[in-house]
Every structure is written in structure tokens, then in C-alpha cells.
Motif scaffolding. Structure first.
Motif, short mmCIF file in Angstrom:
data_model
loop_
_atom_site.label_atom_id
_atom_site.label_comp_id
_atom_site.label_asym_id
_atom_site.label_seq_id
_atom_site.Cartn_x
_atom_site.Cartn_y
_atom_site.Cartn_z
N PRO A 141 0.87 -1.23 0.02
CA PRO A 141 0.00 -0.07 -0.08
C PRO A 141 0.87 1.28 0.00
N GLU A 142 1.92 1.18 0.65
CA GLU A 142 2.81 2.45 0.72
C GLU A 142 3.26 2.94 -0.80
N ARG A 143 3.25 2.06 -1.63
CA ARG A 143 3.74 2.44 -3.03
C ARG A 143 2.75 3.64 -3.63
N PHE A 144 1.62 3.26 -3.26
CA PHE A 144 0.48 4.31 -3.87
C PHE A 144 0.80 5.64 -3.01
N LEU A 145 1.28 5.76 -1.61
CA LEU A 145 1.38 7.02 -0.92
C LEU A 145 2.44 7.60 -1.51
N HIS A 146 3.37 6.79 -1.90
CA HIS A 146 4.76 7.31 -2.21
C HIS A 146 4.55 8.00 -3.54
N MET A 147 3.56 7.65 -4.51
CA MET A 147 3.31 8.61 -5.69
C MET A 147 2.74 10.16 -5.40
N LEU A 148 2.09 9.96 -4.16
CA LEU A 148 1.60 11.51 -3.57
C LEU A 148 2.59 12.34 -3.30
N ARG A 149 3.92 11.87 -3.22
CA ARG A 149 4.92 12.90 -2.37
C ARG A 149 4.97 14.05 -3.48
N THR A 150 4.92 13.70 -4.89
CA THR A 150 5.13 14.74 -5.96
C THR A 150 4.02 14.77 -6.71
N PHE A 151 3.97 16.07 -7.42
CA PHE A 151 3.14 16.02 -8.64
C PHE A 151 3.61 16.39 -9.82
N LYS A 152 3.77 15.39 -10.87
CA LYS A 152 4.45 15.47 -11.96
C LYS A 152 3.42 15.62 -13.13
N VAL A 153 3.29 16.76 -13.84
CA VAL A 153 2.30 16.89 -14.92
C VAL A 153 2.58 15.86 -15.96
N THR A 154 3.99 15.73 -16.28
CA THR A 154 3.96 14.91 -17.50
C THR A 154 3.98 13.46 -17.27
N SER A 155 3.57 12.99 -16.10
CA SER A 155 3.38 11.59 -15.66
C SER A 155 2.08 11.29 -15.45
N PRO A 156 1.38 10.48 -16.21
CA PRO A 156 -0.04 9.98 -16.33
C PRO A 156 -0.49 9.57 -14.95
N MET A 157 0.57 8.71 -14.51
CA MET A 157 0.52 7.87 -13.13
C MET A 157 0.38 8.84 -11.94
N SER A 158 1.21 9.97 -11.92
CA SER A 158 1.43 10.83 -10.86
C SER A 158 0.08 11.44 -10.92
N VAL A 159 -0.38 12.02 -12.01
CA VAL A 159 -1.52 12.89 -12.22
C VAL A 159 -2.70 12.06 -11.89
N GLY A 160 -2.68 10.86 -12.22
CA GLY A 160 -4.00 9.84 -11.86
C GLY A 160 -3.93 9.63 -10.55
N SER A 161 -3.15 9.51 -9.60
CA SER A 161 -3.02 9.22 -8.40
C SER A 161 -3.61 10.32 -7.72
N THR A 165 -6.85 6.69 -17.29
CA THR A 165 -6.18 5.40 -17.37
C THR A 165 -5.97 5.19 -18.75
N ALA A 166 -6.80 5.72 -19.74
CA ALA A 166 -6.54 5.76 -21.15
C ALA A 166 -5.48 6.42 -21.54
N VAL A 167 -5.19 7.62 -20.96
CA VAL A 167 -4.07 8.33 -21.08
C VAL A 167 -2.69 7.50 -20.55
N LEU A 168 -2.88 6.83 -19.61
CA LEU A 168 -1.76 5.90 -19.03
C LEU A 168 -1.62 4.93 -19.95
N LEU A 169 -2.34 3.99 -20.65
CA LEU A 169 -2.09 3.07 -21.42
C LEU A 169 -1.67 3.51 -22.66
N GLY A 170 -2.23 4.73 -22.98
CA GLY A 170 -1.61 5.29 -24.43
C GLY A 170 -0.13 5.77 -24.15
#
Length: 363
Positions: free
Chosen positions: A119-139, A196-201
Motif C-alpha cells: 500500500p505504501e507504494r501508492f502513498l509514495h506517488m503522492l509525494r510529488t505532482f508531475k504533470v508529465t506523468s499520467p500515473m502521478s496525475v492519476g494518483s 487510465t486511457a492516457v496511462l495506457l496510451g
């Protein structure tokens, strides 16, 4: 002589022809040229990957991610319907949609964390906000949506229990923020359905990458199908008017977006959408979506017809997500779906006269 695990992939050498008289030939090609021009010494090469292995590494995702894709769509569309019930005075639709949104996003988070491993891996993604990363924005989208959906659903649960939840003085605060929380969840519903579609693409997976422009529209339409179907199953027909309208719009959007996406994709990259397991799922998805949409449009005021149509729409949405997911994985396993679209794009650039960049070479 050394042996390698790749020896089994090496093609066998063709047998050499013998000349007349029993002597082996020199192995040179004999072309039936007329001597007036120089004949090619070697045939046009056909690129293949090393020992037929995949060119790009398939995404390390299993069914947990595919289930999350589907549940995220259910949650997003349900929050949107919850706002519709809130604004039009339909308390049962509002309640069921809010509870459906919370249940779907909660279950989706479980499958997401299961795929992440810890679970902490999801929390780690909230430490920063990276506009160019669909996973970061999606989190961050998922977190913001969950907050609004959770508050509005807790308000419904408290109301259903007769104000018996141990909230104390927080009950007044909950009632005050219930409406804004429902609006906030609906605001983030669209981004949740599309990210999620942006993440796949954004991956190198051939079919997903080739569909990156239209895939968000497919996923948003699929979310409309799922949420409308859930509402038609759980809510009396007297309050499902917005759900039926959303179902019809979702069917039109889903079918149109899929057709446009397949038309604009490279024909080779689109093949996995029509073949194998993915092709079967997507064919049935279209059929069930059309059937569910017709049921919602023509017989949605009948309780049995509405429930059957809702189930068809839910199933169609799930098959769309799973079909697109499986098609992408299949395209990554076969090197042909990586190489041939690249060659087609290169030929198109050369035909357009683009020969001086880093992709083409002026030959």
C-alpha cells in the motif's frame, strides 16, 4: 560446441543444391538478368526481432489492473449520476449512485494496491505532482475523487441509519459539506474515467499507443455505460430518467469512438482488437451495448426490461475495458505489431518528402 537456450529458436539452414555431376554449388544466386542493368546482389531484407523475441517488454499487469480500469469507470459515472440526482430532486438515484461510486472506487483501490504489492507504494506517488506523468496525475485525481465520493456516501449512510452513526458534532459539518462534496466528486469524475486511457496510451505497447488519441473517449463512454447500467439495476424506473439518457449517450459515444479509433489507427496495430480473445470480447461488447441502449430507450420504463438492459450495459463496459487491455498485451508479445507500423510510418514520411530528420535518411 557450446549450446544456448536460444538454439531452439534458430531456423534450420536450407539444404545446398548440387550441380550437375554431383558437385556442390558455390551458393551464389543466379538471377535471370538480361545484362542491360545491374541486378541486386541480395533480396530486400525483412526485419525480424532477435530470435523472434518481443521488441518491447509487455506491461507487467494482470487482471487486477483490468478490474481497476472497469471499477474506475463505474465510480466516475456513478458520481456524475449522483450529482444529477442531487440537482433534479431524485433522492433514491442520488443515494444509490453515491453508494455505488464509493463501493466501486473502494474496490478498485484494493485491486490497484494488490497490483502494486504494498500500500505504501501508492502513498509514495503522492509525494510529488508531475504533470508529465499520467500515473502521478492519476494518483491525485483518484485521491481527490475518493474524498468527495466518500463524504457524500457517508452522508447517505448516516441518513439511511437514522442518524445513528457516532459522528457527534461532526454531523452538522457533514450535512454542510455533503452537497459540495458531491459536486467535487462529479468534477473529478471525467478525469478519473479518462486518465487510465492516457496511462495506457503513454506506454510503448503498440496497440495502446496507436489508439492514444481516441482511447480516452472510449473509456469515458464506457464509464457512462457502466454507471447507467448500475443505476438501472438498483433504482426504481420512476427515478432512472437521467440514467436512461446517459445510457443512450454512452452507447452512441462508445460505438462511434471505437469506430473512429480503429479507422485512424495503423491497420496492423489495430489487428489485435479484432483477433483472439480481445476480438471476441470487443465484438460482444458492441452487441451488448447496442442491445442495452435500445432497451433503455424503448423499454426503460418497465422494471424487468430496465434491469436486463442495465446488466447488458454493465457487461458491455467490462468487456470494453478487458478487450482493450488484452489487445494491448497481445500486441506487445508479437514483434510484428511493433516493427510493421514503424516501417509504415517511415514510408509515409518519405513519401511526403521528409527525409532530413532523425527518423528518415535521404537515400
Amino acid at each position: 560446441m557450446t549450446l544456448s537456450e536460444f538454439d531452439s529458436f534458430r531456423p534450420s539452414e536450407p539444404a545446398r543444391r548440387r550441380r550437375e555431376g554431383g558437385k556442390r554449388g558455390s551458393g551464389r544466386r543466379r538471377d535471370s538478368g538480361d545484362g542491360s542493368r545491374e541486378m541486386p546482389m541480395v533480396p530486400e531484407p525483412e526485419f525480424t526481432s532477435y530470435y523472434g523475441r518481443p521488441v518491447v517488454k509487455p506491461a507487467p499487469w494482470g487482471d487486477d489492473v483490468a478490474i481497476y480500469l472497469f471499477l474506475g469507470g463505474v465510480a466516475a459515472g456513478s458520481a456524475f449520476l449522483g450529482l444529477g440526482g442531487q440537482l433534479t430532486g431524485r433522492p433514491v438515484l442520488r443515494r444509490n449512485a453515491r453508494l455505488g461510486a464509493l463501493a466501486a472506487v473502494g474496490a478498485g483501490a484494493v485491486f490497484l494496491v494488490k497490483d502494486l504489492g504494498r500500500p505504501e507504494r501508492f502513498l509514495h506517488m503522492l509525494r510529488t505532482f508531475k504533470v508529465t506523468s499520467p500515473m502521478s496525475v492519476g494518483s491525485w485525481i483518484l485521491s481527490a475523487f475518493s474524498a468527495g465520493a466518500g463524504v457524500s456516501a457517508v452522508a447517505e449512510i448516516d441518513r439511511m441509519s437514522g442518524n445513528r452513526l457516532p459522528l457527534g458534532p461532526l454531523r452538522k459539518v457533514l450535512k454542510a459539506v455533503e452537497g459540495p462534496a458531491g459536486i467535487e466528486a462529479a468534477v473529478f469524475a471525467g478525469p478519473l474515467a479518462a486518465y487510465t486511457a492516457v496511462l495506457l496510451g503513454d506506454t510503448a505497447t503498440p496497440t495502446w499507443n496507436a489508439a492514444h488519441e481516441e482511447l480516452p473517449f472510449v473509456f469515458v463512454s464506457s464509464a457512462c455505460l457502466a454507471s447507467a447500467g448500475l443505476a438501472m439495476v438498483t433504482t426504481p424506473v420512476s427515478e432512472t430518467g437521467p440514467a436512461r439518457n446517459l445510457a443512450v449517450l454512452g452507447v452512441l459515444g462508445d460505438v462511434a469512438a471505437m469506430k473512429v479509433m480503429e479507422h485512424r489507427m495503423d491497420p496492423v496495430a489495430a489487428e489485435p482488437l479484432h483477433q483472439g480473445k480481445a476480438g471476441t470480447m470487443l465484438k460482444w461488447s458492441e452487441r451488448l451495448a447496442v442491445a442495452g441502449g435500445l432497451g433503455a430507450l424503448l423499454g426503460g420504463r418497465n422494471r424487468m426490461v430496465a434491469a436486463a438492459s442495465g446488466l447488458a450495459l454493465l457487461t458491455a463496459s467490462a468487456l470494453t475495458r478487458f478487450g482493450v487491455f488484452e489487445a494491448g498485451l497481445a500486441s506487445a508479445r508479437d514483434p510484428r505489431y511493433t516493427i510493421e507500423p514503424q516501417k509504415n510510418r517511415l514510408a509515409a514520411r518519405r513519401a511526403a518528402g521528409v527525409t532530413g530528420d532523425s527518423i528518415t535518411t535521404g537515400s
